[in-house]
Write an enzyme that holds these catalytic residues in place. Sequence first.
Site, PDB file in Angstrom:
ATOM      1  N   LYS A 169      49.432  19.762  28.432  1.00  0.00           N
ATOM      2  CA  LYS A 169      50.236  20.933  28.113  1.00  0.00           C
ATOM      3  C   LYS A 169      51.204  21.135  29.289  1.00  0.00           C
ATOM      4  O   LYS A 169      50.826  21.658  30.338  1.00  0.00           O
ATOM      5  CB  LYS A 169      49.339  22.157  27.907  1.00  0.00           C
ATOM      6  CG  LYS A 169      50.063  23.352  27.273  1.00  0.00           C
ATOM      7  CD  LYS A 169      50.779  24.145  28.336  1.00  0.00           C
ATOM      8  CE  LYS A 169      51.558  25.303  27.745  1.00  0.00           C
ATOM      9  NZ  LYS A 169      52.483  25.894  28.751  1.00  0.00           N
TER      10      LYS A 169
ATOM     11  N   GLY B 254      48.808  25.490  39.216  1.00  0.00           N
ATOM     12  CA  GLY B 254      49.628  26.656  38.946  1.00  0.00           C
ATOM     13  C   GLY B 254      49.172  27.854  39.746  1.00  0.00           C
ATOM     14  O   GLY B 254      48.635  27.719  40.848  1.00  0.00           O
ATOM     15  N   SER B 255      49.343  29.029  39.179  1.00  0.00           N
ATOM     16  CA  SER B 255      49.111  30.273  39.907  1.00  0.00           C
ATOM     17  C   SER B 255      47.649  30.707  39.869  1.00  0.00           C
ATOM     18  O   SER B 255      46.887  30.325  38.972  1.00  0.00           O
ATOM     19  CB  SER B 255      49.972  31.383  39.311  1.00  0.00           C
ATOM     20  OG  SER B 255      49.491  31.760  38.031  1.00  0.00           O
TER      21      SER B 255
ATOM     22  N   THR C 190      46.660  32.784  36.593  1.00  0.00           N
ATOM     23  CA  THR C 190      46.438  31.907  35.429  1.00  0.00           C
ATOM     24  C   THR C 190      45.140  31.130  35.583  1.00  0.00           C
ATOM     25  O   THR C 190      44.399  30.929  34.615  1.00  0.00           O
ATOM     26  CB  THR C 190      47.620  30.945  35.244  1.00  0.00           C
ATOM     27  OG1 THR C 190      48.824  31.703  35.094  1.00  0.00           O
ATOM     28  CG2 THR C 190      47.426  30.072  34.014  1.00  0.00           C
ATOM     29  N   ALA C 191      44.843  30.692  36.797  1.00  0.00           N
ATOM     30  CA  ALA C 191      43.600  29.958  37.040  1.00  0.00           C
ATOM     31  C   ALA C 191      42.385  30.819  36.729  1.00  0.00           C
ATOM     32  O   ALA C 191      41.385  30.325  36.181  1.00  0.00           O
ATOM     33  CB  ALA C 191      43.549  29.484  38.486  1.00  0.00           C
TER      34      ALA C 191
ATOM     35  N   GLU D 195      44.268  23.333  41.295  1.00  0.00           N
ATOM     36  CA  GLU D 195      45.137  23.248  42.479  1.00  0.00           C
ATOM     37  C   GLU D 195      46.113  24.394  42.364  1.00  0.00           C
ATOM     38  O   GLU D 195      46.974  24.409  41.493  1.00  0.00           O
ATOM     39  CB  GLU D 195      45.843  21.895  42.527  1.00  0.00           C
ATOM     40  CG  GLU D 195      46.464  21.599  43.889  1.00  0.00           C
ATOM     41  CD  GLU D 195      47.911  22.050  43.995  1.00  0.00           C
ATOM     42  OE1 GLU D 195      48.138  23.142  44.571  1.00  0.00           O
ATOM     43  OE2 GLU D 195      48.794  21.339  43.512  1.00  0.00           O
TER      44      GLU D 195
ATOM     45  N   CYS E 208      54.228  23.906  46.397  1.00  0.00           N
ATOM     46  CA  CYS E 208      53.003  24.647  46.703  1.00  0.00           C
ATOM     47  C   CYS E 208      52.507  24.371  48.119  1.00  0.00           C
ATOM     48  O   CYS E 208      51.897  25.230  48.748  1.00  0.00           O
ATOM     49  CB  CYS E 208      51.915  24.318  45.685  1.00  0.00           C
ATOM     50  SG  CYS E 208      51.502  22.560  45.582  1.00  0.00           S
TER      51      CYS E 208
ATOM     52  N   GLU F 240      52.426  34.359  48.066  1.00  0.00           N
ATOM     53  CA  GLU F 240      53.278  33.198  47.829  1.00  0.00           C
ATOM     54  C   GLU F 240      54.570  33.615  47.119  1.00  0.00           C
ATOM     55  O   GLU F 240      54.541  34.218  46.048  1.00  0.00           O
ATOM     56  CB  GLU F 240      52.531  32.168  46.971  1.00  0.00           C
ATOM     57  CG  GLU F 240      53.300  30.885  46.775  1.00  0.00           C
ATOM     58  CD  GLU F 240      52.500  29.855  45.986  1.00  0.00           C
ATOM     59  OE1 GLU F 240      52.467  28.679  46.396  1.00  0.00           O
ATOM     60  OE2 GLU F 240      51.908  30.220  44.959  1.00  0.00           O
TER      61      GLU F 240
END
Length: 487
Positions: free
Chosen positions: A181, A234-235, A238-239, A256, A289, A384
């Site tokens: 995705k 990602g963020s 979301t994780a 990650e 990142c 971040e």
Amino acid sequence: MTEHTITVAGVAVDTRHWIGGERVASPATFTDVSPIDGSVLGEISRGTATEAEAAVAAAKAAFPGWAATPRAERARLLHAVADGVEKRIEELAIVETHDNGALLRSHRRGVMPRVAHNFRFFADWLLKLEHEDFETRGHTNHVSWDPAGPSVLITPWNAPLMLATWKIAPALAAGNTVVLKPAEWTPLTASLLADIAAEAGLPAGVFNVVQGYGSEIGDALTSHPDVRRISFTGSVPTAKRISQSAAAQLTPLSLELGGKSPLLVFADADLDLAVDLAVEQYDNAGQVCLAATRFLVEETVAEEFTRRFTEKAGRLVQGDPRDEATDIGPNIHPRQLEKIDGFVQRALAAGARAVIGGHRGEGQYYAPTLLTDVAQDSEIVQEEVFGPVLTLQTFADEDEAVRLANDTRFGLAATLATGDPARAERVTARLVAGTVWVNCFFVRDLQAPFGGSRHSGVGREGGTWSFDFYCDVKNTVTAPKGWQDHG
């Protein structure tokens, strides 16, 4: 051309999903826009739970055959994918530059060749993957890696194809089938990769691509009972959502996530090298990142470091990423630009000083920024930004440097500039980070473990660590020779 094909700078890209070896359209679409100039690239099939279910079903159906495929044949097919990538480097580079705004010269010379290398590395690593057998009271222990099953890979927009293939290559090499995705802001090169994989001869259902917005399709993928592995870059928010989704099925995760990494510059460092490392943090318009966004500089050299940094950063060329002379391109999306500017304006209002930058440019470009006079507990130091925004703080001694470096909720990476090997050893041992670079930056060997500590991630990938994640690692214990006689 068909109604489902768009042309990006002369390159044809199919806008449909790739499921079970076929193109599948969705009734709804979403608009893909180039960050370079805001032009519409095309309407992309917008998947939902329906497409998620179909893709997982295709991956599940293909899994037994792919898992049973001998290692040598899996490796051959991955090399064939790499061959296909290398034949289309120019097309992939052009499309990705239009889709995410990163430099065309970087895509041509570094990023897309690295995509091919990702497949070749894990194909070759697969063939040499083994542990030596060992004995326990005369019994033999043999460790093996069994393919785990269908794997869902959710990837970001800042280096779409390279970061996707960091996951795709080891998952396929391990014998898993894949549902990718891609980020909705940058879906195009994933579609091209589906074409390349098919041309290379990957069996139908082994590699699938579904496009769409996070919750509309992501929840259905990450909560699916037939999914055996989930890898996400990602963020942090979301994780957390993915982790909650996966928890219901106890699906193993590799995460990650973000970073707020430090660059520590000691007075004994080569200051020219330290400045080079510092300016490099503007790479990809700060959308990296691993970037060392917090400069921590020993106070005795801070003034000279700042002078040299300002001079060198002032020579950077910001503009169209298709231009060979450009050093910094646009940021990915108007929403991201608003986020970046919000961080900076709030910091300035709180008393920070902009040594350079501190404002937007035209379009989706943000001026390279360095902020000083920032408090350790301030938002700009702790959170971040993911844009070309850096901060500078000073320290008096080694202990303070380490304390400041470790004083965030993140722990992805750290960079250290020093001329003292003993200091480098002492400091790196105390830093909380998945990767530490000493007098260098962004050197990434695929056989090394990669991942973050604290809120920067869960797990490690790379080399054997990737296979440990994408496989069910099995230990077989066999009795001493002659056990058959005791039946």
